[in-house]
Write a protein that holds these residues in place. Structure first.
Motif, mmCIF file in Angstrom:
data_model
loop_
_atom_site.group_PDB
_atom_site.id
_atom_site.type_symbol
_atom_site.label_atom_id
_atom_site.label_comp_id
_atom_site.label_asym_id
_atom_site.label_seq_id
_atom_site.Cartn_x
_atom_site.Cartn_y
_atom_site.Cartn_z
ATOM 1 N N GLY A 55 0.818 -1.215 0.000
ATOM 2 C CA GLY A 55 0.000 0.000 0.000
ATOM 3 C C GLY A 55 0.847 1.259 0.000
ATOM 4 O O GLY A 55 0.497 2.254 -0.647
ATOM 5 N N SER A 56 1.970 1.229 0.718
ATOM 6 C CA SER A 56 2.845 2.409 0.765
ATOM 7 C C SER A 56 3.407 2.704 -0.618
ATOM 8 O O SER A 56 3.456 3.855 -1.051
ATOM 9 C CB SER A 56 4.004 2.174 1.741
ATOM 10 N N ASP A 71 -7.385 6.784 -1.197
ATOM 11 C CA ASP A 71 -6.585 5.676 -0.682
ATOM 12 C C ASP A 71 -7.547 4.600 -0.171
ATOM 13 O O ASP A 71 -8.116 4.722 0.914
ATOM 14 C CB ASP A 71 -5.693 6.207 0.443
HETATM 15 N N1 PLP Z 1 -2.938 3.349 3.204
HETATM 16 C C1 PLP Z 1 -3.793 2.867 4.117
HETATM 17 C C2 PLP Z 1 -5.177 3.432 4.191
HETATM 18 C C3 PLP Z 1 -3.404 1.845 4.979
HETATM 19 O O1 PLP Z 1 -4.273 1.372 5.901
HETATM 20 C C4 PLP Z 1 -2.091 1.313 4.879
HETATM 21 C C5 PLP Z 1 -1.640 0.252 5.790
HETATM 22 O O2 PLP Z 1 -2.193 -0.016 6.812
HETATM 23 C C6 PLP Z 1 -1.235 1.847 3.900
HETATM 24 C C7 PLP Z 1 -1.693 2.855 3.076
HETATM 25 C C8 PLP Z 1 0.151 1.304 3.731
HETATM 26 O O3 PLP Z 1 0.099 0.014 3.235
HETATM 27 P P1 PLP Z 1 1.287 -1.016 3.474
HETATM 28 O O4 PLP Z 1 1.356 -1.293 4.934
HETATM 29 O O5 PLP Z 1 0.888 -2.207 2.654
HETATM 30 O O6 PLP Z 1 2.529 -0.376 2.944
#
Ligand code: PLP
Length: 486
Positions: free
Chosen positions: A138-139, A282
């Protein structure tokens, strides 16, 4: 390659030679860690002081630890394992892909499973989005979204080159990388790194009915207030310098499942449109069915220009995330340089694509969104029944199978507990070790006030009995936690 042309892959690394002695030492360290679950773990766990419990197996929606203790995974990990463990269709699809090929460089090549997954994702938006880009987390997806928004403006006109600013919200979480964390309004996760976060991210209030609405204020007035705040932020920064407004349709980890009020996203999109900025949503946590519709924005009457997806996309069978772009953005690239200036070694990983494609097909073919809605209504009504009268439960909110419970020391003033009480973490521990359920803890921070919440995100395949068990055990856990604090 798709045409069947054979190439010799000259860039795969040669295995490094490892000293037998070194191998033995590492193996014995790992064995010690596994047998005791304590000292000498080679893993840099979240806590270097308190090692976590070791998961050794799973069955459907349950996890088993090395000491034999079992829990009902009522949060799907971090809202990930939406189909639970051991889905035979997903396992088979992944193996079939490995049997064909396990990796290829998707920066240079396409592959059928990637084509199929992206087509499935675009179809799920009913044509609102145009292209999908696949990565691992997600990041990464949020960083990609930032770069995509920036590139969009460089593509459409030299006059738009000034657009480098982003407006994100307080009480939000968008990732752990520098880009993602810069957009996040999660004070605790940002605090150590403030000096190295991006200076071009600006902030407006979250949409949080429980904490943000004034007494007597109507929803329309609250929305107008937030839209006005966003408009003023554009004016303050200079509207011609703003790339995008960034938000989670349902705020996950930062606030604990807080959906926006009716009309909020339409109003925010209106402000973005007024100044020609993009809307980035997001949906890493709230997307792919978690909130009751495939995409959370489908309940908001808006379509984002760019959106991200992750957790429920692959259901935890493989690390996978996606960024979707709409036609406006895709056309700008197509008519401009013709290439997204970005790339990851593991982008479009074929085995992850195979996993996600099958997870999405299962969700669609087994009509699991109906189950999410039905079980979500049951979860909501049972949480309200068990906990509305609780003296320290201030707010219960959520959508679909994505629910948050916020704790307050005083229901009238909504004052939170002092952070030193560690309420959310205590609830988490009692749930895990006592009641045998997982409750995802969080300390959201709004207006500098720390508050505690836990988040629930059961599997889309949950039975009514499991939802009843989760609701009752959540109540018992919370009762026990506050008895301990008395
Ligand atoms: N965006 C949201 C809304 C999230 O909840 C998260 C992770 O919890 C992220 C981005 C980041 O994702 P990741 O942990 O897979 O890098």
């Amino acid at each position: 390659a798709m045409s069947g042309t054979k190439i010799l892959c000259s860039t795969s690394p040669t295995p490094k030679f490892m000293m037998p002695r070194q191998q033995r030492t590492l193996a014995s360290i790992a064995a010690t860690a596994i047998s005791t679950g304590e000292q000498d773990s080679a893993v840099l766990h979240r806590s270097l002081k308190t090692p976590p419990m070791l998961v050794v197996s799973a069955r459907e929606r349950h996890l088993t630890f090395s000491d034999g203790h079992e829990i009902l995974d009522s949060t799907c990990g971090a809202a990930v394992a939406c189909l639970g463990s051991h889905n035979e269709r997903v396992k088979k699809a992944m193996i079939e892909q490995i049997d064909k090929f396990s990796y290829c460089n998707s920066m240079f090549f396409g592959h059928p499973i990637g084509e199929q997954l992206c087509a499935e994702l675009i179809q799920g938006t009913e044509g609102a989005m145009a292209k999908a880009y696949i990565m691992c987390s997600g990041s990464e997806a949020m960083d990609s979204a930032m770069k995509m928004a920036r590139q969009y403006f460089t593509e459409i006109s030299p006059q738009e080159n000034k657009r480098i600013n982003f407006i994100a919200r307080e009480g939000s979480y968008h990732g752990t990388t520098i880009g993602g964390l810069s957009m996040s309004g999660h004070v605790a996760r940002r605090s150590l790194f403030l000096d190295m976060l991006l200076p071009n991210v600006h902030r407006v209030s979250a949409c949080n009915a429980y904490r943000g609405m004034k007494k007597g204020q109507t929803t329309e007035q609250y929305v107008a207030q937030l839209a006005d705040e966003l408009d003023r932020k554009f004016q303050e920064i200079g509207p011609e310098t703003v790339c995008a407004f960034v938000a989670e349709p349902v705020v996950g980890a930062a606030l604990g499942c807080v959906p926006s009020v009716e009309g909020y996203f339409k109003a925010m999109k209106g402000v973005c449109d007024k100044y020609g900025a993009l809307l980035i949503l997001d949906e890493v946590m709230s997307g792919m069915g978690r909130s009751g519709t495939l995409h959370a924005w489908q309940q908001e009457g808006v379509v984002p220009d760019i959106q991200t997806l992750a957790k429920g996309l692959g259901g935890g069978y493989a690390p996978i995330a996606a960024m979707l772009i709409n036609h406006r953005v895709a056309d700008a690239l197509k008519n401009g340089t013709g290439a997204f200036s970005h790339g990851h070694t593991y982008q479009g990983h074929p085995v992850s694509c195979a996993a996600a494609l099958e997870v999405q097909r299962v969700i669609r073919e087994d009509d699991l969104l109906t189950n999410v809605k039905k079980r979500g209504e049951l979860l909501s009504s049972l949480l309200h029944k068990h906990l509305d009268g609780h003296p320290y439960v201030g707010n219960i909110r959520g959508r679909g199978l994505f629910w948050g419970i916020e704790f307050v020391a005083d229901k009238q003033t909504k004052d939170p507990f002092p952070p030193s009480f560690g309420v959310a973490n205590l609830v988490h521990t009692i749930g895990l070790k006592g009641q045998g359920i997982s409750l995802y803890p969080g300390t959201g921070t709004l207006d500098g006030v720390k508050g505690d919440h836990v988040l629930l995100a059961p599997a889309y395949t949950s039975t009514a009995e499991e939802i009843e068990e989760i609701s009752l055990k959540t109540k018992l856990t919370i009762d026990q936690a506050f008895e301990k604090l008395q």
